[in-house]
Scaffold this motif. Sequence first.
Motif, short mmCIF file in Angstrom:
data_model
loop_
_atom_site.label_atom_id
_atom_site.label_comp_id
_atom_site.label_asym_id
_atom_site.label_seq_id
_atom_site.Cartn_x
_atom_site.Cartn_y
_atom_site.Cartn_z
N GLY A 14 0.79 -1.23 0.00
CA GLY A 14 0.00 0.00 0.00
C GLY A 14 0.82 1.27 0.00
N TYR A 15 2.09 1.19 -0.33
CA TYR A 15 2.88 2.43 -0.39
C TYR A 15 2.97 2.92 -1.83
N CYS A 16 4.04 2.57 -2.54
CA CYS A 16 4.25 3.22 -3.84
C CYS A 16 3.53 2.49 -4.97
N SER A 17 3.67 3.02 -6.18
CA SER A 17 2.88 2.53 -7.32
C SER A 17 3.50 1.31 -8.00
N THR A 18 4.59 0.78 -7.45
CA THR A 18 5.20 -0.39 -8.07
C THR A 18 4.22 -1.55 -8.11
N GLY A 19 3.46 -1.73 -7.02
CA GLY A 19 2.44 -2.78 -7.00
C GLY A 19 2.99 -4.14 -6.61
N CYS A 20 3.87 -4.18 -5.61
CA CYS A 20 4.47 -5.45 -5.19
C CYS A 20 3.43 -6.35 -4.51
N SER A 21 3.46 -7.62 -4.87
CA SER A 21 2.61 -8.60 -4.18
C SER A 21 3.29 -8.96 -2.86
N LEU A 50 12.38 -1.69 1.88
CA LEU A 50 12.35 -1.42 3.32
C LEU A 50 10.94 -1.14 3.84
N LYS A 51 10.18 -0.40 3.05
CA LYS A 51 8.82 -0.05 3.51
C LYS A 51 7.92 -1.29 3.52
N GLY A 52 7.96 -2.04 2.42
CA GLY A 52 7.11 -3.23 2.33
C GLY A 52 7.45 -4.25 3.40
N PRO A 184 11.96 1.25 -5.34
CA PRO A 184 13.14 0.36 -5.32
C PRO A 184 12.95 -0.92 -6.13
N ILE A 185 11.75 -1.46 -6.16
CA ILE A 185 11.59 -2.74 -6.86
C ILE A 185 11.52 -2.53 -8.38
N ILE A 186 11.03 -1.40 -8.83
CA ILE A 186 11.12 -1.11 -10.28
C ILE A 186 12.60 -0.96 -10.63
FE1 SF4 Z 1 6.85 0.17 -3.50
FE2 SF4 Z 1 8.52 -0.99 -1.80
FE3 SF4 Z 1 5.92 -1.40 -1.56
FE4 SF4 Z 1 7.22 -2.47 -3.59
S1 SF4 Z 1 7.53 -2.96 -1.42
S2 SF4 Z 1 5.25 -1.39 -3.71
S3 SF4 Z 1 8.74 -0.88 -4.03
S4 SF4 Z 1 6.98 0.56 -1.29
#
Ligand code: SF4
Length: 705
Positions: A14-21, A50-52, A184-186
């Motif tokens: 729920g943070y950035c727009s990368t959309g990590c599962s 770090l955030k995820g 970071p993940i992108i």
């Molecule tokens: Fe964004 Fe990090 Fe969350 Fe992935 S884990 S969506 S890079 S904030």
Amino acid sequence: ADKGVVAWKYATCGYCSTGCSIEVGLNAQGKPVASRGVADADVNRGKLCLKGLAEHEIFAASGRGTKPLMRGHWHEDWQATDWDAATLKVRDEFRRIQAQYGRDSVAVISTGQLLTEEFYTLGKLTRGLIGTNNYDGNTTLCMASAVSGYKRSFGSDGPPGSYEDFSHTDCLIAWGSNLPEQHPIIYYRLKDAQEQRKFPLIVVDPRVTMLAQMADIHLPLTPGTDVVLQNAMMHVIFKEGLEDKRYIEANCNGLEALKAEVAQWDPAKAAKVCGIDEETIRVVARLFAKAPAAMQIWTMGINQSTHGSDGVVGINNLALITGNMGKPGGTSLSITGQCNAMGTREWSSCSGLPNYRYLEDAQHRKEIGEAWNVDPEFFPKKVGLKQTDIFKVMETGQIKGLWIVATNPMSSLPNTASVRRAMQQLEFCVVQDCYEDTECNQYAHVYLPAGTWAEKDGVMTNTERRINRVTPLAVPPGQAKPDLWIFNKIAEKFNEDGRVNFPEKASDIFLEMARLSQGRFCDISGMTHELLEQRRGVQWPYTAEQAARGELPPVGGKRLYTQDATFRFPDGKAKLIALPFVVNYEVPDEQYPFWLNTGRLVEHWHTRTKTGKVGNNNKFSPIPFVELNPDTAAEMGIRRGEYVRLVSRRSDAVVMAQLTQRVRRNMVFLPFHFHDCANRLTIALLDPYSRQPAFKQGAVRVEKI
Ligand code: SF4
């Protein structure tokens, strides 16, 4: 195992727009105690940043609201109340204000943090029942310039590319994008692809960001001059005959006007304005134009500018004249900010009506009126004020009522002193947020405690148009409720005759949205919640016809446009648009000799309402600081760790100095996350098309204390 995890539950970060599962581990008591990436998800392939990795901590963070609150004036103490009384108060106050001052005297500000079904419901309530035209999201601070630039070039919003394009490109230019810290993940996807294919990475950024440190070529241009660099690159491309004549002829209008404009920008002249030497401009233009497939990405360095929309059009111009659209590795991809900024673009009704329908279009008003059982004449015929303009008008007393949903404009808007004055003008303010302790709540008359992230049920769309599921894996504390429940509760009060249907379940709302999308650009009619969960997200479009044929959505990349004129203007062609350069932003002078640049840190999210309460995120970056060039600091007698005063024409801020070569001698950089800091100084100059503020071009002076 050492945390006692007995079950892992699926969601999307729920943070950035990368959309990590992401999977959240629950212990035997059902308490979220761990987070991990999902290995079979195409987006993040098991990784989290770090955030995820600490996202499970936000459920139990301090400051959560647990009961609805009311008070007569913001000077008074809060009184606990119940949901019926609180929502009735919202309806009565909004109706009183609208009856006295007109329909548009109340405003609604939402956020890219909501789930899409929530946006859709809030849009139905705001447009269909409350009836104000002053409805916008905090996305105007983030990616409005990308929306406007895509519309001007291609006839519609909708990022055309995918992360998969990194694996096919032969050259990549990143404009004002610092992926390792912001997404970071992108960045991991980009780096992985670059290691395989060895394509040149060119970074355009006034600051030596983390991504600039990894670049093959870094162009530290003068702030605000992206359009000049773009024009000069196109000058070289046309002059050396490197454009894709077949593609332009088949797919584009506006070539002659563009050529005439860029003819004035030979690299020698451009170098004097944008600060990049002429030979480097030529090298970069040739690398880009000669690559079999070339890709451009951008983030806030382009968007947050008085030239934001033009900067996006300039990127699209470069892509179009070189035929880099609709082919693997050849695209222009805006990297969006928030986890569901894309959902607000597609479904929120902020900038019009759902699913890229426009208030200006009578047929669109009719379609939505029929679907919602609302008289189409009730809808305004053009879009209202954007968030940045709403606060300007509020300061003069023209807007009297405000509903703030999960955003914190007293910290996130530029020139926060004027935002505070605007809040003080309100007759009635309701704040709906999972946290009770936000800065905006100081001025609220009603506080509605909401659920956060995976306490809710629905979908979000990421940067590459992938719709991902968020499943509820915790319940909101106390009497707090998911935002969807709150919108429905307020709708119940406005919808006395039950005329407009408000489904309660997110899955039913999704089906209503899917039906409304059939046959449109953003067609999601083949999707269901179950399919999205099973596939770890699906990119739009995915139609009912595809689903009926048993055609599975592709796992990797899917492109919006083909190589054959499929753009959204009536003739199917894209527009090449000439971009004259004007200085319409604040520049340093004798009194304020430093450029002020602001941005994000990897540890934090927006105004730290979440990450400020998460152990490691806050430990790694607990206080604001200013980046100052060591030579400048030496001249001024400022040492590392000393506090300095930054002064702009708006206000001042006292911050600790960090000495680094990342910034040039006449520039300072401030992270924007901390309250009463960067945005005390920033200027509320706006892009003429997107109304996005120029957060990255201001002027300050530095005073030794
Ligand atoms: Fe964004 Fe990090 Fe969350 Fe992935 S884990 S969506 S890079 S904030």
